[in-house]
Design an enzyme around this catalytic site. Structure first.
Site, mmCIF file in Angstrom:
data_model
loop_
_atom_site.group_PDB
_atom_site.id
_atom_site.type_symbol
_atom_site.label_atom_id
_atom_site.label_comp_id
_atom_site.label_asym_id
_atom_site.label_seq_id
_atom_site.Cartn_x
_atom_site.Cartn_y
_atom_site.Cartn_z
ATOM 1 N N GLU A 53 20.100 -3.239 -14.844
ATOM 2 C CA GLU A 53 19.142 -2.496 -14.019
ATOM 3 C C GLU A 53 19.804 -1.355 -13.237
ATOM 4 O O GLU A 53 19.166 -0.334 -12.959
ATOM 5 C CB GLU A 53 18.424 -3.444 -13.057
ATOM 6 C CG GLU A 53 17.452 -4.409 -13.737
ATOM 7 C CD GLU A 53 18.114 -5.683 -14.244
ATOM 8 O OE1 GLU A 53 19.357 -5.765 -14.236
ATOM 9 O OE2 GLU A 53 17.389 -6.609 -14.660
ATOM 10 N N PHE A 115 11.706 -19.234 -8.326
ATOM 11 C CA PHE A 115 12.656 -18.758 -9.328
ATOM 12 C C PHE A 115 12.611 -17.226 -9.390
ATOM 13 O O PHE A 115 11.541 -16.633 -9.445
ATOM 14 C CB PHE A 115 12.325 -19.354 -10.704
ATOM 15 C CG PHE A 115 13.233 -18.838 -11.787
ATOM 16 C CD1 PHE A 115 14.594 -19.097 -11.755
ATOM 17 C CD2 PHE A 115 12.727 -18.070 -12.829
ATOM 18 C CE1 PHE A 115 15.434 -18.605 -12.740
ATOM 19 C CE2 PHE A 115 13.564 -17.587 -13.823
ATOM 20 C CZ PHE A 115 14.919 -17.848 -13.776
ATOM 21 N N GLN A 116 13.761 -16.617 -9.383
ATOM 22 C CA GLN A 116 13.922 -15.157 -9.394
ATOM 23 C C GLN A 116 13.154 -14.487 -8.265
ATOM 24 O O GLN A 116 12.645 -13.384 -8.423
ATOM 25 C CB GLN A 116 13.535 -14.565 -10.763
ATOM 26 C CG GLN A 116 14.548 -14.952 -11.844
ATOM 27 C CD GLN A 116 14.459 -14.101 -13.097
ATOM 28 O OE1 GLN A 116 13.386 -13.656 -13.471
ATOM 29 N NE2 GLN A 116 15.585 -13.899 -13.760
ATOM 30 N N LYS A 165 3.297 -10.805 -9.358
ATOM 31 C CA LYS A 165 2.756 -10.959 -10.715
ATOM 32 C C LYS A 165 1.246 -11.191 -10.702
ATOM 33 O O LYS A 165 0.534 -10.676 -11.566
ATOM 34 C CB LYS A 165 3.477 -12.120 -11.403
ATOM 35 C CG LYS A 165 3.252 -12.144 -12.913
ATOM 36 C CD LYS A 165 4.152 -13.154 -13.610
ATOM 37 C CE LYS A 165 3.908 -13.120 -15.111
ATOM 38 N NZ LYS A 165 4.732 -14.121 -15.816
ATOM 39 N N MET A 483 42.038 8.185 -7.731
ATOM 40 C CA MET A 483 41.901 8.588 -6.334
ATOM 41 C C MET A 483 42.459 7.502 -5.406
ATOM 42 O O MET A 483 43.030 7.798 -4.365
ATOM 43 C CB MET A 483 40.443 8.898 -6.008
ATOM 44 C CG MET A 483 40.254 9.675 -4.730
ATOM 45 S SD MET A 483 41.130 11.254 -4.708
ATOM 46 C CE MET A 483 39.861 12.392 -5.254
#
Lengths: 586, 171
Positions: A53, A115-116, A165, A483
């Site tokens: 993502e 969940f999630q 949802k 760097m």
């Protein structure tokens, strides 16, 4: 007549279409399945499947930065949303317009550690311009329209819409985009006319003016860059650009004195230090720009144009603040300048340019390509020269290669340079290049990368293969987090703690395993052929360029130092030890 | 430009916001995230029809910091108006406190006497305690609490400041 009810997911897609969205970057999951079903059932919006993502947000950033449109992201709840956080923060810091749709567990489970589940609006509140949790299907369309308005209006930024949802599965009414969003949120566009008049007066009287412009000019659109050019010509002032502003003024023009700041040019930084009138256009006096604040441009009158009132007087107090859109204010300035025809002190300006030419004569970006070890500056310079005459977009990762790209690749047009400036996100460049290429399928898109940064989002090579995107990954490989190594050399006695990149992959084989071409140059005599071949190949390429491992980025304003205390090269560094206050700075 | 003042002052800032979920978190998150002080913060819906709440924040900072605070508040999307009451002219600021004092005999009488001078009301009493309600500027409440300390002060609940400008003009 009552409108036919639609499913929430269809409402979202319909609203995206109405907002002119044609591509979205995303990754499916349980909470967004209804949205993916709605995507499956239409052809107007193309979904680009990323591999993580974080890659989706950076891709959308590249897409947005190179087109001026809002970049759109779709991710699932929980880890989908948390993986997007770095990209959202990056977009916030660099003022990139993004709308990120996140799935959420159904409303009745919110707060139950389902969940999630994660508190997406809570987590993203400080890293977005604004965010929404939609709890009623009938609010969906209006929220999507408002989110786009907020993302692109005023100082652009990322906006999250959290979509439970059950809300996207419920039936509800679609609402067309009206004027409601603009009524709710309408940042000031037009600048205060008396302040603009004063700014023109100050610039007209200046003996040692400088125009310092940044990413705000790019965000304001190509017209703003054109107006900036007009104003620079009218005033005869030198122009310097920030890292985010590169391309806003043509690098090939003689009034351009190069990038300013920590790794800016000697002439740009000294001109900033010594000027008597500074016009800051769409930049924010960031710490990379100012160096030590109490020694920043001590003798100048400062004019600051910014659309965000919170940028004014944040780090540096200014004499003439002008809140407004850069494009609108520059148009007013150009108009007022032409009307007022200020009598400039030509002799003083000539003397000022004489001084600037003396600084230029130090040739702070000079380098020597001797022998077969490839100097990174040479590699970028050749890449620049060999890509001339074609539409080329450059993205970068973060580190030494980024600075070398900014110094040695010259940009004459806005929107062709995509880099992570504010947040400094390693791993930005590869997915950003993917997003740029999606928006500009026929252009040459090169990610100038380091071997360490590239590995941070290397999984997106798989998406690049899937969509047959001819992205070129041009790796300046010094086998170090360059760097980090440079700072360890300058600040920590050369103790290279954990900055060596052990067990690197074979990038040629890595490219091949991702269905791309792999090329390698280890000697200076091979460089041109590799670059030419990379450009010629009609498909994705990883070009692994083995560069001088010990090379450092110069010039450099060491942390805690002022503009006129620049280090020009490795031999300069012994002059002055870095102060204790400087050591603390990042 | 001349060196800005480094003097730290107390400012009372009124913020009109949409009464929507998360708006208080945005304001508080802004203060904690950017390291600004909150001396007190009061919030309640003030216009039900328009769905507006008013947040009164008492904060401290140099003029540059105060300007930043106001600009940062102003750019939050649900914020309609930010007014610096301290800068904008005379204003009235009031705070309410409930103060529980437990004691007997002379101390109990003394607490009543002091409450009287402060125009605090006893809103609850038992045979060995009072709950006083006092309204006023923060400094007055501070003084009252200090005087109650030796007289059996056991608990204090304060509202934080509510403030409004004087005269006929709204913010």
């Amino acid at each position: 007549m009552a409108k036919k009810k639609m499913q929430g997911a269809e409402i979202v897609i319909e609203a995206l279409k109405e907002q002119g969205v044609t591509e979205i970057f995303g990754y499916p999951g349980g909470a967004v399945l209804p949205l993916y079903d709605a995507i499956f059932n239409q052809n107007a919006i193309r979904h680009i499947l990323v591999r993580q993502e974080g890659g989706a947000v950076h891709a959308a950033e590249g897409y947005a930065r190179s087109t001026g449109k809002v970049g759109v992201v779709l991710v699932t709840s929980g880890p989908g949303a948390t993986n997007a956080v770095t990209g959202l923060t990056d977009a916030l810091m660099d003022s990139i317009p993004i709308v990120c749709l996140t799935g959420q567990v159904p409303t009745h489970l919110i707060g139950n550690d389902a969940f999630q589940e994660c508190d997406t609006t809570g987590i993203t509140r400080p890293c977005t311009k604004h965010n929404y949790l939609v709890k009623d299907v009938n609010d969906l369309a209006a929220v999507v329209h408002e989110a786009f308005h907020v993302a692109r209006s005023g100082r652009p930024g990322p906006v999250v819409i959290d979509l439970p949802k059950d809300v996207v599965m419920a039936l509800g009414n679609y609402q067309e985009a009206g004027t409601a969003a603009a009524e709710k949120y309408s940042p000031r566009v037009k600048g205060d006319q008396s302040a603009i008049t004063e700014a023109v007066r100050l610039l007209g009287q200046a003996k040692k003016p400088i125009i310092y412009a940044g990413g705000g000019v790019i965000n304001s659109g190509p017209k703003a860059s054109k107006l900036l050019g007009d104003l620079v010509k009218l005033t005869g002032a030198p122009c310097t650009l920030t890292l985010m502003g590169l391309g806003a003024y043509p690098a090939s023009d003689k009034q351009f004195v190069g990038m300013l700041g920590m790794h800016g040019t000697y002439e740009a930084n000294l001109a900033m230090h010594d000027c008597d009138v500074m016009l800051c256009v769409g930049a924010r006096f960031d710490d990379r720009i100012t160096g030590r604040l109490d020694a920043f441009s001590p003798g100048s009158k400062k004019i600051h144009i910014d659309i965000d009132p919170s940028s004014i007087n944040k780090n540096v107090p200014v004499d003439v603040p002008i809140v407004g859109d850069v494009g609108s204010v520059l148009a007013d300035m150009v108009r007022k300048w032409k009307a007022a025809k200020p009598k400039q002190d030509k002799a003083a300006l000539k003397k000022w340019w004489g001084q600037i030419d003396q600084w230029r004569a130090r040739k702070c970006l000079a380098f020597e390509q001797k022998g077969e070890i490839i100097k990174p500056q040479h590699a970028i310079r050749r890449l620049f020269e060999l890509t001339q005459g074609r539409e080329t977009f450059i993205t970068t990762e973060v580190g030494q290669h980024q600075m070398w790209a900014a110094q040695y690749y010259n940009f004459d047009k806005p929107n062709h340079w995509m880099t992570s400036g504010g947040l400094g996100t390693m791993g930005y460049g590869l997915p950003a290049a993917m997003g740029v290429q999606i928006a500009h399928p026929d252009a040459l898109v090169v990610d100038i990368a380091g071997e360490a940064s590239t590995l941070m989002n290397i999984q997106e090579m798989s998406s690049i293969a899937q969509y047959r995107l001819p992205v070129k990954i041009f790796i300046l490989n010094n086998e170090y987090m360059g760097m980090v190594r440079q700072w360890q050399e300058l600040l920590h006695g050369g103790r290279y703690s954990e900055s060596y990149m052990e067990s690197l992959p074979d990038f040629v084989k890595l490219a091949e395993s991702f269905h791309a071409a792999g090329l390698r140059a280890t000697k200076a005599s091979e460089l041109d052929d590799v670059i030419k071949e990379m450009i010629a190949i009609d498909g994705p390429v990883i070009a692994d360029i083995a560069i001088d491992k010990a090379e450092n980025c110069f010039p450099m304003i060491p942390s805690g130092a002022a503009h006129n205390e620049m280090l020009l090269g490795p031999n300069d560094k012994a002059n002055k030890p870095i102060s204790e206050e400087g050591m603390v700075l990042v | 430009m001349s060196e800005p003042s480094k003097e730290v002052n107390r400012h009372t800032i009124a913020v009109l916001v949409d009464n929507e979920p998360g708006v208080l978190a945005r304001v508080i998150g802004l203060f904690s995230g950017r390291g600004y002080n909150i001396e007190s913060l009061t919030v309640a819906e003030t216009d039900h029809a328009a769905g507006l709440s008013r947040i009164t924040i008492v904060t401290t900072g140099t003029p540059m910091i105060i300007e930043q605070i106001k600009a940062q508040l102003g750019r939050l999307v649900p914020v309609h108006k930010v007014a610096d009451l301290t800068l904008d002219g005379p204003y009235v600021e009031r705070e309410l406190a409930l103060v529980k004092v437990v004691g007997k005999g002379e101390k109990r009488v003394e607490s009543l006497r002091i409450a009287d001078t402060f125009r605090a009301r006893a809103v609850d009493s038992s045979n060995n305690s009072f709950v006083f309600e006092i309204v006023g500027a923060a400094s007055k409440i501070d003084a009252f609490i200090e005087l109650m300390q030796p007289l059996g002060l056991t608990e204090v609940s304060r509202t934080g400041a509510a403030a409004i400008s004087r005269g006929n003009k709204p913010i």
